[in-house]
Design an enzyme around this catalytic site. Structure first.
Site, short mmCIF file in Angstrom:
data_model
loop_
_atom_site.label_atom_id
_atom_site.label_comp_id
_atom_site.label_asym_id
_atom_site.label_seq_id
_atom_site.Cartn_x
_atom_site.Cartn_y
_atom_site.Cartn_z
N HIS A 49 0.82 -1.21 0.00
CA HIS A 49 0.00 0.00 0.00
C HIS A 49 0.86 1.26 0.00
O HIS A 49 0.51 2.25 -0.65
CB HIS A 49 -0.92 -0.01 1.22
CG HIS A 49 -1.94 1.08 1.22
ND1 HIS A 49 -3.06 1.06 0.41
CD2 HIS A 49 -2.01 2.23 1.93
CE1 HIS A 49 -3.78 2.14 0.63
NE2 HIS A 49 -3.17 2.88 1.54
N HIS A 95 -10.32 3.10 -1.20
CA HIS A 95 -10.51 2.62 0.17
C HIS A 95 -11.28 1.30 0.08
O HIS A 95 -12.32 1.12 0.71
CB HIS A 95 -11.23 3.65 1.03
CG HIS A 95 -10.49 3.99 2.28
ND1 HIS A 95 -11.10 4.31 3.47
CD2 HIS A 95 -9.15 4.02 2.56
CE1 HIS A 95 -10.19 4.55 4.40
NE2 HIS A 95 -9.00 4.38 3.87
#
Length: 779
Positions: A49, A95
């Protein structure tokens, strides 16, 4: 040095998401075994990430420079010059994993995070858009209840609306698709854009040893701990119980706190009180402070005892990795610290001096002055290993065919109504009416009024913005499908009279360590780069979200494209709905429809094809420019690009938005099939309306085929010419839709040579009823 606990082991490193080799490299960089604080920080900054370790090499191939680019990748958001001394900052981020676990907070904090990216560079947010993907509303075909997609959709839409509406930023556009591969791993991508005076643009690099590090905003708690490594960088396992074990890694947002933070940040910048500014997102203080130090080639000391906490007894590593929302970090000259604190008090925002910039090139963490973590900044931020992918095209289709929902032998009339009522094409009004699209009073074109949102600029010009993606077509052909997605986004801008200034992207894919996913990702990035170069729409920033898969397999490869453009006169912004009875309707551009990977094929339960047709990017771009210039000149009453569902669906959408019917006569060329002509898909086509002379003039710069006229309260489509009434044995060229007219059960009177006409006639009321199916489905 102490961290208050025993040294962690390799097993702890593996549990935090590092590989054994990566742990050994950490030990090498540290020249010792890392302690608890250090290991936690490495595990976050070396996660997929944060480090983009499977995608960074690919991203380096993308075009990032252009005439209008003011700030490119590497900052919180990219920015382009929009004239009048203003820049537009914009970015899209995901998200996904948090939203699959807790959709309301996952989506809400996704909006909050992307808004902070915008005002962290000094821009006031002016709009939000979203791109959402969920499983089939009727169930995923794997035994899961149909209610899961509805639960996720309701939660995500509510979360987006709650945050955007509360903070006062309009949600002006977006897209939603429903496909079985998103059943376990939904996608929630949020895009935001903002405006700033060019001279106020702020970068995030820390500078000036001796300068003070000030944390301001909400207090720090345990919410979101481990989000970047534990949640966002791994595959989701079975979610039947809602992923309750992972809910502690989902952040909790407060839009009212963010509103205060926004105003405080912008006033700090207006008054010149900060040297640099950075938001706290994934990996919290660890990421923000370390990246500021890396960009500035300095060191940073942080004393966690000075960090305002909302939970007692937090350990140093918890303070450093917490992803509590609504927080910002800035570098301030010592002489300005008091003024910064006064401004924080004015906006009722907590502020604390928590550290300092140093010349050590080290990231040091202290607690009440005692050293509890010490890492080289370069090792922490820049030395994460980058991996080469092993892309291999799969030998067979990895996605199962969808369940058929279209009745065999359906007529073209029935097929058009089925497409309009399908979850992927039905009106999104039940969703977007939950959003405030006009707050701030600059929205010129709202959702469903035009192909792109249009926002007024102070000088009377306007911004246009669109977000697009089609995972189904990318799954069929990652390279050409991605090119088509970029072209679709640019086509949306052209329909309102705008030309692209820059592009942002969110690459949503499965596990890149698997060869077939690596192939999808590699081919998609290749297509993205080629299309953006051709359109002169460089990438100014974006995001990569990998490991979006579960036990039943990966998601469709889903590159989501966001594009910002400018039009010189907001008063001439295009509309998609037909306007004036008597106007002529035309098909513009090099449109070559095919049923391959279309919505029609999905309804019929057809498997994905092995590839899509080649795309002449330059020819499509020329048509976009022609339509754009015609809209700008006020020549056209309406303009709408042909996308999912093909020409017939595009015509129906123009009728529905304008509240007026149309009489269409579609003449097929030799070898063309009625099914492909009506419902086939492909880039390059536009439905436009206007006066005859205007369309004749447009024909001087683009291919224009007259279709009919605006008027009445029905959409009537007559298909005539070669192949219109062809039977089951008709020989039809592949590019024209092999056998589609036979397989969808075209019923037509005519001679045995197959030259009969097909007529579809549907009232606006019946079209509207079909198009409103989503309201009933999610009521």
């Amino acid at each position: 040095m102490s961290d208050g606990g025993a040294l962690p082991t390799v097993a702890d490193a593996l549990a935090l998401g590092l590989t054994r080799a990566e742990y050994e490299l950490v030990c090498e960089k540290q020249e010792r075994v890392p302690n608890q604080v250090e290991l936690a920080m490495y595990s976050l900054l070396w996660s997929e990430h944060c480090a983009y370790k499977h995608s960074k090499k690919l991203l380096r191939t993308l075009p990032t420079e252009g005439e209008h680019v003011v700030m490119g990748p590497g900052e919180n958001a990219g920015a382009v010059d929009v004239g009048g001394g203003l820049v537009c900052a914009f970015k899209v981020e995901s998200h996904n994993h948090p939203s699959a676990v807790e959709p309301f907070q996952g989506a809400a904090t996704g909006v909050g995070g992307i808004l902070r990216d915008i005002f962290a560079v000094g821009a006031r947010p002016i709009a939000v858009l979203d791109s959402l993907r969920f499983g089939e509303p009727a169930g995923g075909g794997d035994g899961r209840p149909a209610g899961r997609a509805r639960y996720l959709l309701d939660g995500a839409v509510s979360g987006i609306g709650h945050y955007g509406n509360s903070i006062g930023v309009p949600t002006v556009g977006g897209e939603v698709y429903f496909e079985a591969p998103y059943e376990q791993s939904c996608l929630v991508n949020a895009m935001a854009l903002g405006l700033a005076p060019r001279e106020r643009l702020m970068r995030s690099a820390a500078a000036g040893p001796g300068n003070v590090l000030v944390l301001f905003g909400a207090s720090t708690g345990r919410d979101g701990i481990g989000g970047a490594s534990v949640l966002a960088s791994a595959e989701l396992t079975d979610e039947r119980e809602g992923g309750a074990d992972k809910r502690p890694t989902v952040q909790v947002g407060d839009p009212f706190e963010e509103k205060k933070l926004l105003e405080c940040s912008l006033e700090l910048l207006d008054r010149g009180l900060v040297v640099s500014l950075q938001d706290l997102g994934a990996a919290g203080l660890t990421s923000s402070a370390s990246e500021m130090a890396s960009k500035g080639e300095v060191g940073i000391d942080i004393d966690v005892a000075r960090v305002p906490l909302r939970e007692p007894g937090m350990e140093p590593f918890e303070v450093m990795v917490s992803e509590s929302q609504e927080r910002m970090l800035c570098v301030v000259e010592p002489a300005n610290v008091a003024a910064v604190m006064e401004l924080c008090e004015k906006w009722e925002v907590s502020g604390a001096a928590i550290g300092a910039v140093t010349d050590t090139h080290r990231m040091r963490v202290l607690r009440d002055g005692e050293l509890v973590g010490d890492m080289p900044v370069r090792a922490l931020v820049d030395d994460c290993p980058l991996y080469d992918l092993d892309p291999q095209k799969p030998s067979q289709q990895i996605y199962p065919a969808p369940a058929a929902t279209l009745t065999p032998g359906a007529t073209p009339r029935q097929t058009l109504l089925a497409l309009l009522s399908s979850p992927n094409l039905a009106s999104r009004r039940p969703l977007f009416e939950q959003y405030d699209s006009i707050v701030q009073s600059r929205t010129v074109r709202r959702p469903e009024q035009a192909d792109a949102a249009v926002l007024l600029l102070p000088d009377g010009s306007a911004l246009a913005v669109s977000i697009d993606g089609n995972g189904r077509r990318v799954a069929a052909d990652p390279y050409r499908g991605t090119i088509a997605a970029v072209l679709e986004c640019a086509a949306n801008l052209a329909c309102v009279g705008a030309g692209p200034l820059g592009t942002t992207n969110n690459l949503n894919f499965g596990n890149p360590e698997k060869a077939h996913i690596a192939w999808q990702l590699t081919e998609a990035v290749r297509g993205l780069g080629e299309a953006c170069r051709a359109l002169e729409a460089p990438i100014v920033g974006g995001n990569v979200s990998l490991y979006n898969e579960g036990a039943s397999g990966p998601i469709y490869p889903t590159p989501v494209i966001g594009m910002v453009g400018r039009l010189p006169d907001a008063r001439r912004a295009g509309r998609l709905g037909f306007v004036r009875p008597g106007d002529e309707i035309a098909l513009v551009g090099p449109f070559e429809p095919s049923p391959a990977a279309s919505e029609l094929e999905k309804l019929r339960g057809e498997p994905l094809p092995d590839g899509l047709a080649d795309i002449d990017i330059e020819a499509v771009r020329a048509a976009q420019i022609a339509v754009r210039d015609a809209v700008r000149a006020g020549m056209l009453s309406s303009a709408h690009d042909i996308a999912e569902g093909g020409l017939a669906v595009a015509l129906a959408e123009c009728c529905l938005e304008g509240g007026v019917g149309a009489d269409i006569e579609l003449v097929l060329t030799t070898g063309a099939g009625a099914g492909a002509a009506l419902f086939g898909e492909g880039p390059g086509g536009f439905v436009v309306s206007g006066e005859r002379d205007a369309l004749r003039k447009l024909g001087e710069t683009a291919a224009v085929q007259r279709l009919g006229t605006v008027g009445g309260q029905e959409l009537t489509i007559t298909v005539a010419g070669a192949g219109a009434g062809a039977g089951a044995g008709a020989g039809v060229e592949a590019g024209a839709g092999v056998g589609v007219e036979a397989e969808i059960g075209v019923e037509a009177d005519g001679d045995a040579d197959g030259d009969a006409a097909i007529t579809i006639s549907i009232s606006l009321a019946e079209l509207a009823g079909a198009h409103a199916s989503l309201r009933e489905l999610f009521s």
